[in-house]
Structures are given as structure tokens and as C-alpha cells.
Design a protein around this motif. Structure first.
Motif, PDB file in Angstrom:
ATOM      1  N   ILE A  48       0.850  -1.192   0.000  1.00  0.00           N
ATOM      2  CA  ILE A  48       0.000   0.000   0.000  1.00  0.00           C
ATOM      3  C   ILE A  48       0.880   1.234   0.000  1.00  0.00           C
ATOM      4  N   TYR A  64      -8.596  -0.138   8.821  1.00  0.00           N
ATOM      5  CA  TYR A  64      -8.818   0.629   7.599  1.00  0.00           C
ATOM      6  C   TYR A  64      -7.645   1.591   7.409  1.00  0.00           C
ATOM      7  N   SER A  67      -4.867   5.346   1.372  1.00  0.00           N
ATOM      8  CA  SER A  67      -3.671   5.472   0.553  1.00  0.00           C
ATOM      9  C   SER A  67      -3.667   6.881  -0.028  1.00  0.00           C
ATOM     10  N   GLU A  73      -7.379   5.739  -2.265  1.00  0.00           N
ATOM     11  CA  GLU A  73      -8.026   4.461  -2.025  1.00  0.00           C
ATOM     12  C   GLU A  73      -8.202   4.223  -0.529  1.00  0.00           C
ATOM     13  N   PHE A  75      -8.167   0.981   1.970  1.00  0.00           N
ATOM     14  CA  PHE A  75      -7.812  -0.425   2.111  1.00  0.00           C
ATOM     15  C   PHE A  75      -8.443  -0.965   3.395  1.00  0.00           C
ATOM     16  N   LEU A  88      -5.032  -8.388   3.660  1.00  0.00           N
ATOM     17  CA  LEU A  88      -5.830  -7.502   2.820  1.00  0.00           C
ATOM     18  C   LEU A  88      -7.118  -8.183   2.382  1.00  0.00           C
ATOM     19  N   ASP A  90      -9.909  -5.907   1.025  1.00  0.00           N
ATOM     20  CA  ASP A  90     -10.670  -5.075   0.103  1.00  0.00           C
ATOM     21  C   ASP A  90      -9.933  -3.763  -0.128  1.00  0.00           C
ATOM     22  N   ARG A  91     -10.101  -3.214  -1.305  1.00  0.00           N
ATOM     23  CA  ARG A  91      -9.625  -1.858  -1.594  1.00  0.00           C
ATOM     24  C   ARG A  91     -10.628  -1.175  -2.512  1.00  0.00           C
ATOM     25  N   LYS A  92     -10.934   0.068  -2.171  1.00  0.00           N
ATOM     26  CA  LYS A  92     -11.933   0.822  -2.925  1.00  0.00           C
ATOM     27  C   LYS A  92     -11.425   2.232  -3.198  1.00  0.00           C
TER      28      LYS A  92
END
Length: 354
Positions: A48, A64, A67, A73, A75, A88, A90-92
Motif C-alpha cells: 500500500i 482501515y 492510501s 483508495e 484499504f 488484505l 478489500d480496496r476501494k
């Protein structure tokens, strides 16, 4: 993620976010000895970019991290129950630039993100396990502030839910505003906007344990704004402002982080430039602040710091790549160096586990 010796009974744990890159370790799990202040790395996570701010789910089972990039983002990591290693999940996209703050409501239903450069804020709904489902709200701030060099547009710098989750408080450095939103099922609507002094640059907000008072550290004019706080109405009233610096300070300086001790008697604020942490005593009847002292952080650019169980304060010196531990005097709140520090690449955020 590497794993070292397990936590001992004498240690407290915290995660540290940094400005390191994805190719190098950038989130660290640190153990600090409560008696001595000595610190060691237990785990470290790569993958990350610039996880400048991290926040734990109330259950402790999810971490949480934002980034802080041009295309920001969020993560989400699973926290291993025994080793506290991160995995890890999820990443949005935050659909904003340079997210610099993340928080979670006490019920564990929502994650909130502040995007600094784009001047926007997000809400992500969580499932029962703490996994983000969708972005339930995105609010774009508009306008500009007094200082054209730093306030050419909105800059959302922090976002904090109220204890009951009914309100969300955003410090916008670019607009000199504390913006209060109503939170209704993850949707935000503006409640009201509190104007702070022109050119002050509000950065972080902290609520007093009594929930009668609140304080904002202002980045651009190195002050703390003290306010009364009505938790039921989600409203603030400014009572006074106080400098975070000593009378003889002359060089350039920016305020950074702010914390109130669990006992409610002491407030701390960090100065980047002076490279100090300022101590204030809090009048528990009125919320008034009295400046006591400034203490060197043992490094440069103390972007963040936090208080740990057992009476420790950990300062994250971004500019000198080190964490420094302090002992807090229970009676006076004064800080004394333990003599221990830990080398870490561009440390930023301190998030305690216990």
C-alpha cells in the motif's frame, strides 16, 4: 507480513501508518513496554502506498487505511486475532485526491474518509463483519480561504463521527470551517458550518471525555480553538483561542495533531517547525485552556502522536524517521523522555490496539 516475537504482558500495541511506498513495508505493528517505553516492530505490511492514516474497527477485527495518492483508495485488512497480522480483504477508490484521514463510528456501521487535495469527504457502509459494502455518500466542498498559498480551494483534513453516530464533524483547512453533517443511514446532509478565524486552517478536532467541550488544532496559525459542545444538537460554540507555541518562537511552524488525556485534565498539540508537543491544562468546569510547557519531540515534523494505556505518549517524527516515547506524569500531565526511540520510515499515524 512478517511476524516476530509475540506480545508480552508488559507491552501495549499500536499500528503506525507511514509515507512509505507499496514496494516497502508501510504499515507497522509496534509493541511498547509500558514500564520503560522501549519499542519494537512486531509485524510489517507492504503493498500500500502512503498509508498516512489508519483506524481500527470497534471490534478490533478490521483495520482501515487510506492510501494518500492522487487517486485515493481505502484499504481494509483483517486483523488476526492472535498475531495481529494484517490480511488484505478489500480496496476501494475514494473518488478523491490524497485522502489523509479515516475514522469509524462507535457502532461499526460506517467508515468516513477525508480527501485533502480534492476537498471532499466519503462515507462507506459496512456489513456486520466490518467489510465496506458501498460508498453511501460523497460530499464535495466548494470555496476558498484567506491564504491564497494554502487555501486556494477546500481541503478536508479530518472527519470524525459523534459518539452516537448522528453527526459527522469535518475540519476543512482550506475554508476555515468546522462543518457539521447529519448522518442518516450513511447519507450526509449539512447541519451547519462554524467559521473559524481567517487563515487559521483547522486541521483536527477532538471531543473532551465529558462531551461538554471540544478543541480544534489550527495548522496555519498554530493555535487551538476551544469550544463548548452540545452533543445532542451536534453544535459548537467558540470560547477562546490559544497559541500552541511559546512566546519567543520565531521560525515558521504549522500545527498538526491534538489529543485529550482520558482523565480529561490535559490537552496536547504538536508543532511542526518548533518540533514540540505543547501541554495545556483543562479547566474541567469551563473547558478553558492554560498553557503549561512545550517539549521537544526528539525529531523533526511531529505530524501525529497518540496516548497509550499505561501512561505513554508516542510521537511520530515524519522528518527524521523516528518514533519517540514519553512518560506522562499522572498529576501534572508533563512529558519526560523515556530514552527510547525506534527508527521507522516517515511515520505518520499512531493507532492504539489496547
Amino acid at each position: 507480513m512478517t511476524n516476530e516475537q509475540a506480545q508480552t504482558a508488559e507491552e501495549v500495541l499500536f499500528y503506525t501508518g507511514t509515507y512509505s511506498t507499496a514496494k516497502k513495508p508501510s504499515i507497522f505493528l509496534i509493541a511498547a513496554n509500558k514500564a520503560t517505553g522501549q519499542m519494537r516492530v512486531m509485524n510489517q505490511m507492504d503493498g500500500i502506498d502512503q498509508p498516512s492514516f489508519v483506524a481500527l474497527h470497534p471490534s478490533g477485527e478490521k483495520l482501515y487505511a487510506v492510501s494518500e495518492k492522487a487517486e485515493g483508495e481505502l484499504f481494509t485488512y483483517q486483523v488476526d486475532a492472535s498475531t495481529k497480522q494484517l490480511h488484505l480483504l478489500d480496496r476501494k477508490s475514494t473518488e478523491g485526491a490524497d485522502p489523509c484521514y479515516v475514522s469509524v463510528d462507535a457502532a461499526g456501521r460506517y467508515v468516513f474518509v477525508a480527501n485533502y487535495s480534492s476537498g471532499s469527504v466519503n462515507v462507506f457502509s459496512l456489513d456486520d463483519s466490518g467489510l465496506p459494502l458501498e460508498m453511501s455518500a460523497k460530499i464535495q466542498h466548494v470555496g476558498e480561504g484567506f491564504r491564497k498559498d494554502r487555501q486556494e480551494g477546500p481541503h478536508a483534513h479530518s472527519i470524525l463521527p459523534s459518539a452516537d453516530g448522528n453527526f459527522v464533524y469535518v475540519c476543512d483547512l482550506g475554508l476555515d470551517q468546522l462543518i457539521v453533517y447529519r448522518n442518516e443511514d450513511g447519507k450526509l446532509s449539512t447541519h451547519y458550518e462554524l467559521k473559524l478565524p481567517a487563515g487559521s486552517g483547522p486541521r483536527h478536532l477532538v471531543i473532551h471525555p465529558s462531551e461538554k467541550f471540544a478543541y480544534v488544532v489550527n495548522e496555519l496559525n498554530s493555535t487551538v480553538t476551544a469550544m463548548t459542545y452540545n452533543k445532542n444538537r451536534g453544535e459548537f460554540q467558540i470560547t477562546h483561542h490559544i497559541p500552541t507555541r511559546g512566546e519567543n518562537a520565531q521560525d515558521e511552524n504549522t500545527g498538526a495533531d491534538i489529543r485529550v488525556s482520558p482523565c480529561g485534565r490535559f490537552l496536547y498539540a504538536s508543532n511542526r517547525g518548533d518540533d514540540t508537543i505543547s501541554l495545556f491544562h483543562i479547566n474541567e468546569e469551563t473547558g478553558e485552556l492554560t498553557a503549561i510547557e512545550q517539549v521537544s519531540t526528539g525529531g523533526k515534523t511531529p505530524r501525529n502522536f497518540n496516548l497509550l494505556a499505561g501512561g505513554l505518549l508516542i510521537a511520530a517524527n515524519q522528518g527524521t524517521n523516528n518514533l519517540v516515547s514519553f512518560r506522562i506524569d499522572r498529576d501534572t500531565g508533563k512529558l519526560s523522555k523515556t530514552g527510547f526511540e525506534l527508527e521507522l520510515q516517515s511515520p505518520v499515524c499512531i493507532e492504539p490496539l489496547n
